[in-house]
Design an enzyme around this catalytic site. Structure first.
Site, short mmCIF file in Angstrom:
data_model
loop_
_atom_site.label_atom_id
_atom_site.label_comp_id
_atom_site.label_asym_id
_atom_site.label_seq_id
_atom_site.Cartn_x
_atom_site.Cartn_y
_atom_site.Cartn_z
N CYS A 95 0.82 -1.22 0.00
CA CYS A 95 0.00 0.00 0.00
C CYS A 95 0.85 1.27 0.00
O CYS A 95 1.31 1.69 -1.06
CB CYS A 95 -1.01 -0.04 1.14
SG CYS A 95 -2.38 1.08 0.82
N ARG A 129 -11.81 7.04 -1.27
CA ARG A 129 -10.98 6.00 -0.66
C ARG A 129 -11.47 4.66 -1.15
O ARG A 129 -12.68 4.40 -1.20
CB ARG A 129 -11.08 6.04 0.87
CG ARG A 129 -10.19 7.07 1.52
CD ARG A 129 -9.99 6.80 3.00
NE ARG A 129 -8.86 5.91 3.25
CZ ARG A 129 -7.57 6.27 3.17
NH1 ARG A 129 -7.23 7.49 2.85
NH2 ARG A 129 -6.60 5.40 3.42
N HIS A 193 -3.70 -5.48 2.23
CA HIS A 193 -3.41 -5.80 3.62
C HIS A 193 -4.09 -7.13 3.91
O HIS A 193 -4.64 -7.77 3.03
CB HIS A 193 -3.99 -4.72 4.54
CG HIS A 193 -3.47 -3.35 4.29
ND1 HIS A 193 -2.24 -2.93 4.76
CD2 HIS A 193 -3.99 -2.29 3.63
CE1 HIS A 193 -2.05 -1.66 4.41
NE2 HIS A 193 -3.09 -1.25 3.71
N1 GLN Z 1 -1.66 6.79 2.64
C1 GLN Z 1 -1.84 5.99 1.48
C2 GLN Z 1 -3.22 6.18 0.84
O1 GLN Z 1 -4.17 6.51 1.52
C3 GLN Z 1 -1.59 4.54 1.79
C4 GLN Z 1 -2.63 3.93 2.72
C5 GLN Z 1 -2.26 2.56 3.24
O2 GLN Z 1 -1.10 2.20 3.30
N2 GLN Z 1 -3.24 1.81 3.68
O3 GLN Z 1 -3.34 5.98 -0.35
#
Ligand code: GLN
Length: 245
Positions: A95, A129, A193
């Protein structure tokens, strides 16, 4: 591998990049090596500590935009990971990992930061998101079976010609709604994840093969197959429910 044949697994900045238990990826690598009689140790590298360049496998987890920005600065100031990649070390980036390994990334607040330039990619903030279960079909014959995991990220990633996608998305978003992750040399990146390696032992074994130079012997762990099957079914149910509206 080191001359004493202990595989060293660098857990890179778990204090900054460790959302959703991503440290578990290092534990899985250590366990799967140990179960085959190969000694392995986890080397945690916390913020403020130098990054050794001699480890065999580097594991980088996910994190929020601020943590990710601090992490990239630390890794630029302490370039052990970049030296290790040049030497051919095996790397897993999750990520935030995929974003900070690229040329640059633009955060949700519009600020653009340089990445480490380890993979041919750029990342930018997406319209929303991406949150939820992901299923993806591995590409390039890297490993069999479906890739499963959980995503929560604002960023979207575009790959350049030197990097290839890890998998084709069938449920969820991944890099851009079409493909998921990146592979370049012995670097594997993913948005997933879960952590990703307990949920995808075939990916863990690919990293072990790259790091040790030997295809690891199969492990008979039916409980893992059962858990995987349950996860895949649950992810499938999420999409079925959302497509019914
Ligand atoms: N901060 C990054 C995003 O929001 C990665 C998020 C994460 O590692 N879960 O895209």
């Amino acid at each position: 591998m080191r001359s004493d044949s202990t595989v060293q697994i660098a857990l890179v900045l778990p204090d900054l990049l460790g959302t959703y238990g991503d440290f578990g990826n290092a534990v899985v690598l250590q366990k799967r090596l140990a179960w085959r009689g190969i000694p392995a140790e986890i080397v945690p590298i916390n913020f403020g500590q130098a990054v050794p360049e001699s480890c065999d496998i580097y594991v980088v987890g996910g994190g929020e935009d601020t943590a990710q920005t601090l992490a990239v600065k630390h890794l630029q100031d302490n370039p052990g990971l970049q030296h290790a990649v040049r030497r051919g070390a095996t790397v897993l980036g999750v990520c935030a990992g995929i974003q900070l390994f690229g040329d640059h990334f633009t955060r949700a607040d519009g600020v653009t930061r340089p990445g480490l330039g380890l993979i041919d990619s750029t990342s930018h903030a997406g319209p929303n998101r991406a949150i939820g279960e992901v299923l993806a079909k591995p590409l390039g014959g890297l490993f069999d079976g479906v890739l499963t995991g959980f995503e929560n990220h604002q960023g979207r990633t575009t790959l350049g010609p030197a990097a290839r996608p890890l998998a084709q998305v069938t449920v969820g978003t991944g890099n851009d709604g079409k493909v998921e992750g990146a592979v370049q040399g012995k670097i594997v990146c993913t948005y997933l994840h879960g952590p990703v390696l307990p949920r995808n032992p075939q990916l863990a074994d690919l990293l072990i093969e790259w790091a040790t130079g030997t295809k690891p012997a199969p492990l008979d762990l039916p409980i893992l197959d059962q858990l995987r099957a349950e996860r895949v079914k649950a992810a499938q149910r999420t999409t079925d429910a959302s497509s019914r509206g």
